[in-house]
Design a protein around this motif. Sequence first.
Motif, PDB file in Angstrom:
ATOM      1  N   MET A 199      34.932  37.347  30.004  1.00 12.39           N
ATOM      2  CA  MET A 199      34.996  36.533  31.209  1.00 12.39           C
ATOM      3  C   MET A 199      35.767  37.267  32.299  1.00 12.39           C
ATOM      4  SD  MET A 199      35.576  32.706  29.809  1.00 12.39           S
ATOM      5  CE  MET A 199      36.661  33.241  28.502  1.00 12.39           C
ATOM      6  N   ASN A 200      35.377  37.029  33.510  1.00 12.95           N
ATOM      7  CA  ASN A 200      35.944  37.744  34.636  1.00 12.95           C
ATOM      8  C   ASN A 200      37.311  37.190  34.997  1.00 12.95           C
ATOM      9  OD1 ASN A 200      36.400  39.120  37.012  1.00 12.95           O
ATOM     10  ND2 ASN A 200      34.288  38.939  37.705  1.00 12.95           N
ATOM     11  N   MET A 201      38.300  38.042  35.059  1.00 13.05           N
ATOM     12  CA  MET A 201      39.643  37.592  35.426  1.00 13.05           C
ATOM     13  C   MET A 201      39.814  37.524  36.928  1.00 13.05           C
ATOM     14  SD  MET A 201      42.127  39.554  32.760  1.00 13.05           S
ATOM     15  CE  MET A 201      43.532  39.040  33.721  1.00 13.05           C
ATOM     16  N   ALA A 202      38.982  38.217  37.679  1.00 17.75           N
ATOM     17  CA  ALA A 202      39.150  38.282  39.121  1.00 17.75           C
ATOM     18  C   ALA A 202      38.767  36.954  39.750  1.00 17.75           C
ATOM     19  CB  ALA A 202      38.278  39.394  39.707  1.00 17.75           C
ATOM     20  N   SER A 203      39.379  36.664  40.896  1.00 19.68           N
ATOM     21  CA  SER A 203      39.011  35.455  41.619  1.00 19.68           C
ATOM     22  C   SER A 203      38.149  35.827  42.809  1.00 19.68           C
ATOM     23  CB  SER A 203      40.269  34.724  42.121  1.00 19.68           C
ATOM     24  OG  SER A 203      40.960  35.522  43.041  1.00 19.68           O
ATOM     25  N   CYS A 204      37.332  34.886  43.264  1.00 22.28           N
ATOM     26  CA  CYS A 204      36.519  35.142  44.445  1.00 22.28           C
ATOM     27  C   CYS A 204      36.422  33.853  45.222  1.00 22.28           C
ATOM     28  CB  CYS A 204      35.131  35.662  44.067  1.00 22.28           C
ATOM     29  SG  CYS A 204      34.137  34.503  43.118  1.00 22.28           S
ATOM     30  N   ILE A 236      44.585  24.036  32.269  1.00 24.45           N
ATOM     31  CA  ILE A 236      44.711  25.087  33.274  1.00 24.45           C
ATOM     32  C   ILE A 236      44.241  26.399  32.664  1.00 24.45           C
ATOM     33  CG2 ILE A 236      46.230  26.203  34.937  1.00 24.45           C
ATOM     34  CD1 ILE A 236      46.087  23.109  35.139  1.00 24.45           C
ATOM     35  N   ALA A 237      43.257  27.030  33.298  1.00 28.25           N
ATOM     36  CA  ALA A 237      42.747  28.325  32.842  1.00 28.25           C
ATOM     37  C   ALA A 237      43.326  29.399  33.753  1.00 28.25           C
ATOM     38  CB  ALA A 237      41.218  28.343  32.881  1.00 28.25           C
ATOM     39  N   PHE A 238      44.297  30.158  33.239  1.00 29.16           N
ATOM     40  CA  PHE A 238      45.002  31.120  34.087  1.00 29.16           C
ATOM     41  C   PHE A 238      44.393  32.517  34.004  1.00 29.16           C
ATOM     42  CE2 PHE A 238      47.308  31.184  30.038  1.00 29.16           C
ATOM     43  CZ  PHE A 238      47.436  32.546  29.776  1.00 29.16           C
ATOM     44  N   CYS A 239      44.588  33.255  35.098  1.00 26.86           N
ATOM     45  CA  CYS A 239      44.129  34.644  35.179  1.00 26.86           C
ATOM     46  C   CYS A 239      45.256  35.623  34.877  1.00 26.86           C
ATOM     47  CB  CYS A 239      43.564  34.945  36.573  1.00 26.86           C
ATOM     48  SG  CYS A 239      42.213  33.880  37.098  1.00 26.86           S
ATOM     49  N   THR A 240      46.467  35.273  35.276  1.00 31.82           N
ATOM     50  CA  THR A 240      47.620  36.157  35.093  1.00 31.82           C
ATOM     51  C   THR A 240      48.651  35.503  34.180  1.00 31.82           C
ATOM     52  OG1 THR A 240      48.751  35.266  37.053  1.00 31.82           O
ATOM     53  CG2 THR A 240      47.278  37.147  37.390  1.00 31.82           C
ATOM     54  N   LEU A 270      45.412  27.815  28.934  1.00 33.18           N
ATOM     55  CA  LEU A 270      44.655  28.842  28.233  1.00 33.18           C
ATOM     56  C   LEU A 270      44.259  29.963  29.180  1.00 33.18           C
ATOM     57  CD1 LEU A 270      40.976  27.760  28.061  1.00 33.18           C
ATOM     58  CD2 LEU A 270      42.700  26.100  28.743  1.00 33.18           C
ATOM     59  N   PRO A 271      44.088  31.178  28.653  1.00 35.68           N
ATOM     60  CA  PRO A 271      43.705  32.298  29.504  1.00 35.68           C
ATOM     61  C   PRO A 271      42.196  32.367  29.710  1.00 35.68           C
ATOM     62  CG  PRO A 271      44.067  33.080  27.282  1.00 35.68           C
ATOM     63  CD  PRO A 271      44.363  31.605  27.269  1.00 35.68           C
ATOM     64  N   LEU A 272      41.789  32.918  30.838  1.00 37.86           N
ATOM     65  CA  LEU A 272      40.367  33.140  31.085  1.00 37.86           C
ATOM     66  C   LEU A 272      39.859  34.382  30.357  1.00 37.86           C
ATOM     67  CD1 LEU A 272      40.223  32.210  34.851  1.00 37.86           C
ATOM     68  CD2 LEU A 272      38.683  31.281  33.117  1.00 37.86           C
ATOM     69  N   ASN A 273      40.731  35.369  30.182  1.00 36.43           N
ATOM     70  CA  ASN A 273      40.292  36.644  29.593  1.00 36.43           C
ATOM     71  C   ASN A 273      40.420  36.648  28.078  1.00 36.43           C
ATOM     72  OD1 ASN A 273      43.106  36.598  29.868  1.00 36.43           O
ATOM     73  ND2 ASN A 273      43.236  38.828  29.823  1.00 36.43           N
TER      74      ASN A 273
END
Length: 233
Positions: free
Chosen positions: A1-6, A104-108, A129-132
Amino acid sequence: MNMASCDGVSSEIRTLSGRPARGTAEVLFVGTQCNFSHSLISVTSQELGHITVAAALSFDDFRSLSELTGERPTLLVLDEPTMRGLTEEDRTYLLALNDVALAIAFCTGAFGRACYEDAELRRRAASILPLNIRLDVWLSVIKLVAHGGNYIFPEIMSSAGVAMPAAVPDELGLTQRQQDVLRLVADGQSNKRIALSLGLSVHTVKLHLRNASLRLGAHNRTEAAMRYRALRS
């Protein structure tokens, strides 16, 4: 899964078919299309089976529809960019949704730890939980949370150096709302009366009963209530 935001353009809540949703789904993902892509939502929906799933690009979309229809999901999953972008008013509104489970799905990692240490999110027993993570792990975690469980990513607990908060689910794995509903079922109340008593929709009462039945291995509402009362006695 992509950690980057857009950045995504705000739109109404949509089902997997792309058509506007008439009401809020049972599990609603709110976040960018980079984090909650159509393919991810689709495979998650397949994993959850009978639980309806939808996605929205912004918290404003969710809030507008919720205030218009009075319908709310049982589980609301927000990505990190959405959480970071909440106004104080939106955050207050979010935390006041006591009949909605939060994830909450965090990126960092730093943001994940900040959420874990947030007293208000802890009071709401928000899952973090993490997205990656691997897709199979993601699906397992979402399935757990969608059925009334609580999940905190272990690494943010050890990094934070604090003890795990008291989980909302009891030793039977039932949330407070599920316990409230089961007690009223055991008292012989109908779903409509339970909904009025707890300030919920009949649809939400039915979902709490279904999730509680799955937890207790019961086949119907009456059996679930009897098992709950027997285990509590």
